[in-house]
Design an enzyme around this catalytic site. Sequence first.
Site, PDB file in Angstrom:
ATOM      1  N   GLU A   1      34.496  39.675  38.933  1.00  0.00           N
ATOM      2  CA  GLU A   1      35.734  39.250  38.279  1.00  0.00           C
ATOM      3  C   GLU A   1      36.262  37.940  38.821  1.00  0.00           C
ATOM      4  OE1 GLU A   1      38.722  42.347  38.168  1.00  0.00           O
ATOM      5  OE2 GLU A   1      37.134  43.839  37.996  1.00  0.00           O
TER       6      GLU A   1
ATOM      7  N   CYS B   1      42.135  43.855  42.259  1.00  0.00           N
ATOM      8  CA  CYS B   1      40.739  43.470  42.195  1.00  0.00           C
ATOM      9  C   CYS B   1      39.838  44.640  41.851  1.00  0.00           C
ATOM     10  CB  CYS B   1      40.285  42.837  43.505  1.00  0.00           C
ATOM     11  SG  CYS B   1      41.128  43.446  44.939  1.00  0.00           S
TER      12      CYS B   1
END
Length: 353
Positions: free
Chosen positions: A91, A337
């Site tokens: 990501e 995250c």
Amino acid sequence: MMKTELTGMTEAELIAWGREQGLPAFRGKQIFQWMHRGADFAEMTNLPAALRESLSEKALVQPVQIRLERVSALDGTVKFLFALPDGNCVEGVLMRYRYGLSLCISTQVGCRMGCRFCASTLEGCVRDLTAGEMLGEILAANRYLRDRGEEKTVSHVVLMGSGEPLDNYDQVIRFLRLLREENGIRISLRNVSLSTCGLVPRMRQLAEEELPVTLCVSLHAPNDEIRRMTMPIARKYSMEEILDACRYYVEKTGRRVIFEYALADGVNSDPAQARELAGRLRGLQCHVNLIPLNAVRERDMRGVREDTVRRFLQTLEEEHISATRRREMGDDIEGACGQLRRSVLREEAPQNG
Ligand code: SAH
């Protein structure tokens, strides 16, 4: 045959690689410059078509592709799911600030640090990213911006995506050096922040690299007892060793250290704990970033209400510790995250039972 990843090379290395392919130095230079501007071989218009064709068969200049993106309706933050050449995904998050565009990048697929509140580490570390892939994340974000007619490019980088940067030390250092190659992307290391859960020997090593990056340390606790409950690494290095390494970092680089502190309900968020933290940090050139813990679906810890954040912040201020509540961006597009990657993995996983 695996294609050679050119993004991880310095200009000198790329020129040397070009020579091995029978190319004069100026070709290597051209490729380097195009690559750092986000171009694929097809776009390198001052290279002969046949050469572009043959190079694209053996080399990779844009190793990272955007597989998925989500744009926040609240603040224009973009969350990316980046695809790596081997099919793994990581990501990244693009944040818009007054001072520029900041990209949060990943340094590993997954993470092996095992912090109890973090989604990135749930399945351990799959592999390290290469320096070229880290640079590739920035190039992909810049192409995304360009394709939408935006003139700005990424000006700030934070190594705060999935992974522990100091657990992938050599590639991270190589990446940082690539950022300041003369004919490259040229992002000032003063605009780069690196976040670690506290790998003490590596923090000291980083202090000696003469790379003026901002060091961020995920503290999340006022003492070792609490820290050990949520962060396995705390069993290896004590807070005092971390703070000593921070003092060394400040001494070597002249830059203050940032402590990250995620407030979790009933764990670390009480005013008495703020005072204890202040006592530990006194005299250290630092700043504390507070954030309410982001509840992760697979984790049992919860965040705190706004008044708890305010009280903790106020207590630190009373104790003369510089602190702010970190602005949360892209709250509507899966914050913490590892969450976007996980939600995609979940959708793709075969449904059993
Ligand atoms: N491994 C490095 C880099 C990851 S940075 C580090 O530990 O610093 C990501 C930051 O988000 C770290 O401060 C991490 O502790 C924090 N974080 C992870 N999960 C979180 C959650 N659920 N809520 C709030 N912060 C979280």
